[in-house]
Design a protein around this motif. Structure first.
Motif, short mmCIF file in Angstrom:
data_model
loop_
_atom_site.label_atom_id
_atom_site.label_comp_id
_atom_site.label_asym_id
_atom_site.label_seq_id
_atom_site.Cartn_x
_atom_site.Cartn_y
_atom_site.Cartn_z
N TRP A 206 0.85 -1.20 0.00
CA TRP A 206 0.00 0.00 0.00
C TRP A 206 0.88 1.25 0.00
O TRP A 206 0.62 2.21 -0.72
CB TRP A 206 -0.93 0.01 1.21
CG TRP A 206 -1.91 1.15 1.17
CD1 TRP A 206 -3.18 1.13 0.65
CD2 TRP A 206 -1.70 2.49 1.64
NE1 TRP A 206 -3.76 2.37 0.76
CE2 TRP A 206 -2.87 3.22 1.37
CE3 TRP A 206 -0.65 3.14 2.27
CZ2 TRP A 206 -3.01 4.57 1.70
CZ3 TRP A 206 -0.77 4.49 2.59
CH2 TRP A 206 -1.95 5.18 2.31
N SER A 207 1.93 1.24 0.80
CA SER A 207 2.81 2.41 0.90
C SER A 207 3.59 2.66 -0.38
O SER A 207 4.02 3.78 -0.65
CB SER A 207 3.79 2.23 2.06
OG SER A 207 3.12 2.17 3.28
N GLN B 39 -0.74 2.49 -3.48
CA GLN B 39 -1.99 3.25 -3.28
C GLN B 39 -1.78 4.60 -2.59
O GLN B 39 -2.59 5.50 -2.74
CB GLN B 39 -3.00 2.40 -2.48
CG GLN B 39 -3.79 1.42 -3.32
CD GLN B 39 -2.92 0.35 -3.93
OE1 GLN B 39 -2.06 -0.22 -3.25
NE2 GLN B 39 -3.12 0.06 -5.20
N TYR B 40 -0.70 4.73 -1.88
CA TYR B 40 -0.37 5.99 -1.21
C TYR B 40 -0.31 7.15 -2.21
O TYR B 40 -0.56 8.30 -1.84
CB TYR B 40 0.98 5.82 -0.50
CG TYR B 40 1.53 7.04 0.19
CD1 TYR B 40 0.87 7.59 1.29
CD2 TYR B 40 2.73 7.61 -0.22
CE1 TYR B 40 1.39 8.70 1.95
CE2 TYR B 40 3.25 8.72 0.43
CZ TYR B 40 2.58 9.26 1.51
OH TYR B 40 3.11 10.35 2.16
N THR C 199 -8.61 11.49 -2.67
CA THR C 199 -8.49 11.27 -1.23
C THR C 199 -9.75 10.67 -0.61
O THR C 199 -9.69 10.19 0.53
CB THR C 199 -8.18 12.59 -0.51
OG1 THR C 199 -9.23 13.54 -0.77
CG2 THR C 199 -6.85 13.16 -0.97
N THR D 221 -10.54 3.50 3.24
CA THR D 221 -9.42 2.58 3.39
C THR D 221 -9.61 1.83 4.69
O THR D 221 -9.57 2.42 5.77
CB THR D 221 -8.09 3.35 3.38
OG1 THR D 221 -8.01 4.13 2.17
CG2 THR D 221 -6.90 2.40 3.42
N VAL E 152 1.48 2.82 8.27
CA VAL E 152 0.56 2.94 7.14
C VAL E 152 -0.64 3.79 7.52
O VAL E 152 -1.10 4.65 6.75
CB VAL E 152 0.12 1.54 6.65
CG1 VAL E 152 -1.06 1.63 5.70
CG2 VAL E 152 1.28 0.82 5.99
N ALA F 123 0.38 7.36 7.49
CA ALA F 123 0.52 7.85 6.11
C ALA F 123 -0.85 8.09 5.48
O ALA F 123 -1.08 9.11 4.81
CB ALA F 123 1.31 6.85 5.29
N ALA F 124 -1.78 7.16 5.68
CA ALA F 124 -3.12 7.31 5.10
C ALA F 124 -3.85 8.51 5.71
O ALA F 124 -4.55 9.25 5.00
CB ALA F 124 -3.91 6.03 5.33
N ILE G 187 -2.72 11.92 4.18
CA ILE G 187 -3.21 12.31 2.85
C ILE G 187 -4.73 12.42 2.81
O ILE G 187 -5.32 12.54 1.74
CB ILE G 187 -2.71 11.34 1.76
CG1 ILE G 187 -3.18 9.91 2.01
CG2 ILE G 187 -1.18 11.40 1.65
CD1 ILE G 187 -2.84 8.93 0.89
N ARG H 4 -7.25 10.26 3.83
CA ARG H 4 -8.11 9.12 3.54
C ARG H 4 -9.15 8.91 4.65
O ARG H 4 -8.82 8.97 5.84
CB ARG H 4 -7.28 7.84 3.41
CG ARG H 4 -6.43 7.77 2.17
CD ARG H 4 -7.29 7.61 0.91
NE ARG H 4 -6.45 7.35 -0.25
CZ ARG H 4 -6.07 6.15 -0.65
NH1 ARG H 4 -6.44 5.09 0.02
NH2 ARG H 4 -5.32 6.02 -1.72
#
Length: 387
Positions: free
Chosen positions: A263-264, A267-268, A273, A277, A293, A296-297, A300, A302
Motif C-alpha cells: 500500500w505504501s 496506493q499511497y 483522497t 481505506t 501505514v 501515512a493514510a 493524505i 483518507r
C-alpha cells in the motif's frame, strides 16, 4: 429499520455454521490425512481460485505455526502452469497439495491437482461436492459439505460467505490433524486448539452485533466513495482480498485488496483522497508497520477504519473509527473472524444503493457470452491431459 437483506441474513447464520461443522470436519480431516501422509510431508501447497484462494492465504500462517512444515498458498493457475512442473524432488509422498473448491468443479483447481499428481505430489481435494470432478483427480478426499440453509433462506443467490467460512475451518482442522500426527502438538494441545476454533463461533456472533451499527454509519458517510480499499498482511491479506471480492459481488463498486507494505509503495500515491481505506490488523507481527501505514493514510486525508482489537493502541492513534473484534484471537485464526466487517460493509453498501448481487449476471457476465471467455469450468489443459 429496513428489512435485513439476504446477505445480512446469511451473515447471521455464520455462528451456528461454525458450531455445526467443527466436529464433522475434524472427523473428515482425520480420514483424509492418514498417518503416513502427515509424517512424510516436507512441503505443503494450498491451491484454489477466488474465495477458495482467499481462504488458503488466511490459513497459511496456521500451517506454518502448527505443523512446522513450509506451506505456500497459491492461486490455482500459477500453481498448475508455473509451479507444479518445478516441485522439489524431496522423495515420495513428501509434497502435499490441497486443492480447495467448494463446488468441486473449478477447472483451474482440477488442473492444479492433475499437474501436482503428474509431478509426484500427494493430492487432496477439499470440497463440499463429493460427486464433483475434483474428487476424481485427487488421491485423497477431504469432504466438507456445508449444511443446508433454513427453508426461508434456501434458494437465495448471495455472494459466498458460508462456503468461505467452511473452507477456512476445514483448512485449520487439516493443519491441526497434520500437526498432531507429526507430533508437533500433543493430543491435549491439539484438542485445546480445536476447542479454540469452535469458540470462534461466539466471537463471530459478538462481532456481528458490535460492528453492524458502526458499519451502517460508515456506509452512509461513504456514499460517494469511488473505490473501497482493504489493506492487510499475513492471514489478513486473505481477508482483504475476500472483503474486496464481496464488495465487488454485492454492490458492483470498485474495490481492491492490497498487502500492507505494498500500500505504501502504490496506493499511497493515488490522487483522490475520498477512498475509504479499511485496515485489517490482528495487532500481531504487523502492528508497527500498520501503524505507519495508518499515519501515512491519515496524512493524505483518507477516510479510515480499522478492524482490530481495542488494545491496538498504536494503530488506533491515527484512526477515528474502530470496527472492534471483541476478543483476542490468535493471529493464525484471525481470518475466521476478521472477515465479518468486510461482509457487513458489502451487504450494507449493496442494500443502500439497491444493487442486485452479481449485477444479475447481466451485461456479458454469463459464461456463454464473449465466446465463453469468463468460464471457470472448462479447460483446454484438462482436455490435453486426458489424451
Amino acid at each position: 429499520m429496513p428489512t435485513r437483506s439476504p446477505m445480512h441474513q446469511q451473515i447471521d447464520t455464520l455462528p451456528a455454521l461454525v458450531r455445526d461443522i467443527v466436529k464433522p470436519f475434524d472427523s473428515s480431516a482425520r480420514r483424509a490425512f492418514d498417518f503416513e501422509t502427515c509424517t512424510s510431508v516436507k512441503r505443503i501447497y494450498l491451491v484454489g481460485c477466488g474465495d477458495s484462494h482467499h481462504a488458503p492465504v488466511g490459513a497459511e500462517l496456521a500451517f506454518h505455526q502448527l505443523t512446522g512444515v513450509p506451506t505456500q498458498a497459491l492461486s490455482s493457475l500459477p500453481f498448475s502452469r508455473y509451479t507444479a512442473g518445478y516441485l522439489p524432488a524431496t522423495g515420495p509422498k513428501t509434497v502435499l497439495v490441497i486443492g480447495v473448491s467448494v463446488s468441486g468443479e473449478v477447472s483451474r483447481t482440477i488442473e492444479a491437482l492433475d499437474m501436482a499428481r503428474l509431478a509426484g505430489a500427494t493430492t487432496v481435494a477439499l470440497t463440499g461436492n463429493p460427486a464433483g470432478p475434483l474428487n476424481g483427480v485427487a488421491q485423497k478426499r477431504f469432504e466438507t459439505a456445508v449444511p443446508p440453509l433454513p427453508d426461508e433462506l434456501a434458494g437465495m443467490v448471495v455472494p459466498g460467505i458460508r462456503s468461505y467460512l467452511a473452507s477456512q475451518i476445514a483448512l485449520l482442522l487439516a493443519a491441526l490433524r497434520i500437526a498432531e500426527a507429526r507430533g508437533a502438538l500433543t493430543t491435549r494441545a491439539a484438542d485445546a486448539e480445536r476447542a479454540a476454533i469452535a469458540e470462534l463461533a461466539d466471537v463471530i456472533e459478538e462481532t456481528i452485533q458490535i460492528c453492524e451499527p458502526i458499519v451502517n454509519e460508515l456506509v452512509d458517510a461513504w456514499s460517494d466513495a469511488p473505490l473501497f480499499e482493504f489493506v492487510g498482511t499475513g492471514p489478513l491479506y486473505g481477508v482483504a482480498m475476500f472483503s474486496a471480492a464481496k464488495v465487488l459481488e454485492a454492490s458492483g463498486d470498485s474495490a481492491l485488496a492490497q498487502e500492507t507494505e505494498e500500500w505504501s509503495h502504490l496506493q499511497y500515491f493515488i490522487e483522490a483522497t475520498n477512498i475509504p481505506t479499511i485496515l485489517l490488523s490482528a495487532n500481531g507481527f504487523d502492528a508497527d508497520r500498520m501503524a505507519e501505514v495508518a499515519r501515512a493514510a491519515q496524512s493524505i486525508g483518507r477516510p479510515l477504519a480499522l478492524v482490530s482489537t481495542e488494545d491496538a493502541t498504536e494503530i488506533r492513534g491515527y484512526i477515528k473509527t474502530l470496527l472492534p473484534i471483541p476478543r483476542h484471537v490468535p493471529e493464525r485464526y484471525a481470518s475466521v473472524v476478521y472477515s465479518i466487517p468486510g461482509e457487513l460493509i458489502a451487504a450494507a453498501r449493496a442494500q443502500a444503493i439497491g444493487a442486485p448481487y452479481f449485477r444479475n449476471f447481466e451485461g456479458g457476465r454469463r459464461p456463454d457470452w464473449a465466446d465463453g471467455a469468463s468460464q471457470i469450468r472448462s479447460s483446454h489443459m484438462i482436455k490435453e491431459l486426458k489424451r
